[in-house]
Design a protein around this motif. Structure first.
Motif, PDB file in Angstrom:
ATOM      1  N   MET A  87       0.824  -1.198   0.000  1.00 15.22           N
ATOM      2  CA  MET A  87       0.000   0.000   0.000  1.00 15.22           C
ATOM      3  C   MET A  87       0.865   1.257   0.000  1.00 15.22           C
ATOM      4  O   MET A  87       0.631   2.200  -0.751  1.00 15.22           O
ATOM      5  CB  MET A  87      -0.899   0.038   1.234  1.00 15.22           C
ATOM      6  CG  MET A  87      -1.866  -1.113   1.349  1.00 15.22           C
ATOM      7  SD  MET A  87      -2.768  -1.034   2.906  1.00 15.22           S
ATOM      8  CE  MET A  87      -3.724   0.458   2.686  1.00 15.22           C
ATOM      9  N   ALA A  88       1.859   1.271   0.885  1.00 14.76           N
ATOM     10  CA  ALA A  88       2.646   2.478   1.046  1.00 14.76           C
ATOM     11  C   ALA A  88       3.936   2.172   1.779  1.00 14.76           C
ATOM     12  O   ALA A  88       4.057   1.183   2.484  1.00 14.76           O
ATOM     13  CB  ALA A  88       1.851   3.522   1.825  1.00 14.76           C
ATOM     14  N   THR A  89       4.883   3.061   1.563  1.00 18.12           N
ATOM     15  CA  THR A  89       6.164   3.026   2.266  1.00 18.12           C
ATOM     16  C   THR A  89       6.182   4.171   3.251  1.00 18.12           C
ATOM     17  O   THR A  89       5.959   5.337   2.862  1.00 18.12           O
ATOM     18  CB  THR A  89       7.327   3.151   1.264  1.00 18.12           C
ATOM     19  OG1 THR A  89       7.240   2.092   0.321  1.00 18.12           O
ATOM     20  CG2 THR A  89       8.667   3.097   1.988  1.00 18.12           C
ATOM     21  N   SER A  90       6.431   3.848   4.490  1.00 20.04           N
ATOM     22  CA  SER A  90       6.393   4.833   5.568  1.00 20.04           C
ATOM     23  C   SER A  90       7.812   5.232   5.935  1.00 20.04           C
ATOM     24  O   SER A  90       8.632   4.387   6.263  1.00 20.04           O
ATOM     25  CB  SER A  90       5.688   4.193   6.780  1.00 20.04           C
ATOM     26  OG  SER A  90       5.805   4.992   7.928  1.00 20.04           O
ATOM     27  N   ASN A  91       8.106   6.503   5.833  1.00 21.35           N
ATOM     28  CA  ASN A  91       9.443   7.004   6.096  1.00 21.35           C
ATOM     29  C   ASN A  91       9.454   7.879   7.347  1.00 21.35           C
ATOM     30  O   ASN A  91       8.653   8.811   7.450  1.00 21.35           O
ATOM     31  CB  ASN A  91       9.942   7.819   4.907  1.00 21.35           C
ATOM     32  CG  ASN A  91       9.945   7.017   3.622  1.00 21.35           C
ATOM     33  OD1 ASN A  91      10.650   6.033   3.482  1.00 21.35           O
ATOM     34  ND2 ASN A  91       9.140   7.450   2.666  1.00 21.35           N
ATOM     35  N   GLU A  92      10.330   7.573   8.261  1.00 18.75           N
ATOM     36  CA  GLU A  92      10.413   8.323   9.505  1.00 18.75           C
ATOM     37  C   GLU A  92      10.746   9.786   9.223  1.00 18.75           C
ATOM     38  O   GLU A  92      11.709  10.079   8.511  1.00 18.75           O
ATOM     39  CB  GLU A  92      11.470   7.695  10.418  1.00 18.75           C
ATOM     40  CG  GLU A  92      11.494   8.270  11.819  1.00 18.75           C
ATOM     41  CD  GLU A  92      12.469   9.429  11.976  1.00 18.75           C
ATOM     42  OE1 GLU A  92      13.425   9.496  11.185  1.00 18.75           O
ATOM     43  OE2 GLU A  92      12.271  10.249  12.895  1.00 18.75           O
ATOM     44  N   GLY A  93       9.919  10.659   9.727  1.00 22.70           N
ATOM     45  CA  GLY A  93      10.171  12.084   9.609  1.00 22.70           C
ATOM     46  C   GLY A  93       9.770  12.713   8.288  1.00 22.70           C
ATOM     47  O   GLY A  93      10.014  13.908   8.067  1.00 22.70           O
ATOM     48  N   SER A  94       9.159  11.944   7.416  1.00 20.54           N
ATOM     49  CA  SER A  94       8.720  12.518   6.145  1.00 20.54           C
ATOM     50  C   SER A  94       7.406  11.878   5.720  1.00 20.54           C
ATOM     51  O   SER A  94       6.911  10.956   6.365  1.00 20.54           O
ATOM     52  CB  SER A  94       9.788  12.316   5.062  1.00 20.54           C
ATOM     53  OG  SER A  94       9.969  10.944   4.795  1.00 20.54           O
ATOM     54  N   LYS A  95       6.866  12.367   4.622  1.00 18.03           N
ATOM     55  CA  LYS A  95       5.585  11.844   4.158  1.00 18.03           C
ATOM     56  C   LYS A  95       5.739  10.434   3.588  1.00 18.03           C
ATOM     57  O   LYS A  95       6.771  10.093   3.010  1.00 18.03           O
ATOM     58  CB  LYS A  95       5.006  12.771   3.090  1.00 18.03           C
ATOM     59  CG  LYS A  95       4.591  14.139   3.608  1.00 18.03           C
ATOM     60  CD  LYS A  95       3.975  14.974   2.487  1.00 18.03           C
ATOM     61  CE  LYS A  95       3.532  16.336   3.000  1.00 18.03           C
ATOM     62  NZ  LYS A  95       2.931  17.154   1.914  1.00 18.03           N
ATOM     63  N   ALA A  96       4.666   9.680   3.741  1.00 23.67           N
ATOM     64  CA  ALA A  96       4.666   8.323   3.197  1.00 23.67           C
ATOM     65  C   ALA A  96       4.554   8.363   1.680  1.00 23.67           C
ATOM     66  O   ALA A  96       4.022   9.317   1.099  1.00 23.67           O
ATOM     67  CB  ALA A  96       3.510   7.525   3.793  1.00 23.67           C
ATOM     68  N   THR A  97       5.049   7.333   1.058  1.00 27.60           N
ATOM     69  CA  THR A  97       4.944   7.169  -0.385  1.00 27.60           C
ATOM     70  C   THR A  97       3.897   6.100  -0.664  1.00 27.60           C
ATOM     71  O   THR A  97       4.058   4.957  -0.238  1.00 27.60           O
ATOM     72  CB  THR A  97       6.288   6.742  -0.989  1.00 27.60           C
ATOM     73  OG1 THR A  97       7.287   7.696  -0.635  1.00 27.60           O
ATOM     74  CG2 THR A  97       6.178   6.648  -2.508  1.00 27.60           C
ATOM     75  N   TYR A  98       2.845   6.480  -1.384  1.00 32.05           N
ATOM     76  CA  TYR A  98       1.741   5.567  -1.623  1.00 32.05           C
ATOM     77  C   TYR A  98       1.857   4.910  -2.993  1.00 32.05           C
ATOM     78  O   TYR A  98       2.306   5.527  -3.959  1.00 32.05           O
ATOM     79  CB  TYR A  98       0.412   6.328  -1.527  1.00 32.05           C
ATOM     80  CG  TYR A  98       0.079   6.761  -0.124  1.00 32.05           C
ATOM     81  CD1 TYR A  98       0.616   7.930   0.419  1.00 32.05           C
ATOM     82  CD2 TYR A  98      -0.766   5.996   0.675  1.00 32.05           C
ATOM     83  CE1 TYR A  98       0.328   8.313   1.718  1.00 32.05           C
ATOM     84  CE2 TYR A  98      -1.076   6.380   1.972  1.00 32.05           C
ATOM     85  CZ  TYR A  98      -0.523   7.538   2.483  1.00 32.05           C
ATOM     86  OH  TYR A  98      -0.808   7.920   3.761  1.00 32.05           O
TER      87      TYR A  98
END
Lengths: 118, 112
Positions: free
Chosen positions: A47-58
């Motif tokens: 679904m998405a990649t969650s990056n610490e301190g930044s917006k997720a990539t969907y």
């Protein structure tokens, strides 16, 4: 070995409500976490990649306003399913990549969260 | 989305026999491949991996074979046991993207 936990393990909610799912890396730090959805008898769909301190990539076709992701620390990412509908009922699985590694088996998967929307 | 699956194909084997599970991957740029085992109601569990500069890798009772020419991956399980019954997924990763994309999966039944 490294452990990833998810909470809750299962949740039942009414249509129109929001549900938050937590993914934690228990003994390592993860700058990147991934959220997958799995329907019965099907594969895991990223679904998405969650990056610490930044917006997720969907991924394409995943509504970012419906599936809110927050990666507030190196050990916690949350997925909020907003205004849930019965078609959102699924098995949600997160994974976390160990900090400082590139590509290896150090992508650890959580046990999954079963969501049922009535 | 990627890797939208159909109903899972099934492989049924007798306990003690060898199992071979096949997978076709899609991205010729993928350079790292992993096999996962998933039991009912649980998250995927790492089994074995292989990089694209190899064509074979062996673990304990498991062997992964990679054929880049035809973009094919296989998992061989020796002396299959009832505890091996699960769904097996291949997954591909390309280091430039750091994403892991799962294949369709195969359900393995082991008959005692």
């Amino acid at each position: 070995g490294a452990v990833v936990s998810q909470h809750p393990s299962r949740v039942i909610c009414k249509s129109g409500t929001s549900v938050k799912i937590e993914c934690r890396s228990l003994d390592f730090q993860a700058t990147t976490m991934f959220w997958y959805r799995q329907f019965p008898k099907q594969s895991l769909m990223l679904m998405a990649t969650s990056n610490e301190g930044s917006k997720a990539t969907y991924e394409q076709g995943v509504e970012k306003d419906k599936f809110l992701i927050n990666h507030a620390s190196l050990t916690l990412s949350t997925l909020t399913v907003t205004s849930a509908h019965p078609e959102d009922s699924s098995f949600y699985i997160c994974s976390a990549r160990d900090l400082g590694t590139s590509v290896s088996e150090t992508q650890y998967f959580g046990p999954g969260t079963r969501l049922l929307v009535l | 989305g990627e890797s939208v699956g159909l109903h899972l194909p099934t492989l049924s084997v007798q306990e003690g026999d060898n199992s071979i599970i096949n997978c076709a991957y899609s991205n010729s740029a993928s350079d790292y491949f992993i096999w996962y085992k998933q039991e009912s109601g649980k998250g995927p569990q790492f089994i074995i991996d292989i990089r694209s500069n190899m064509d074979k890798r062996q673990g304990q009772r498991v062997t992964v074979l990679l054929n880049k020419t035809v973009k094919h991956l296989s998992l061989q399980i020796a002396a299959t046991q009832p505890g091996d019954s699960a769904v097996y997924f291949c997954a591909e990763t390309y280091t430039g993207g750091f994403k892991t994309i799962f294949g369709a999966g195969t359900r393995l039944f082991v008959k005692a």
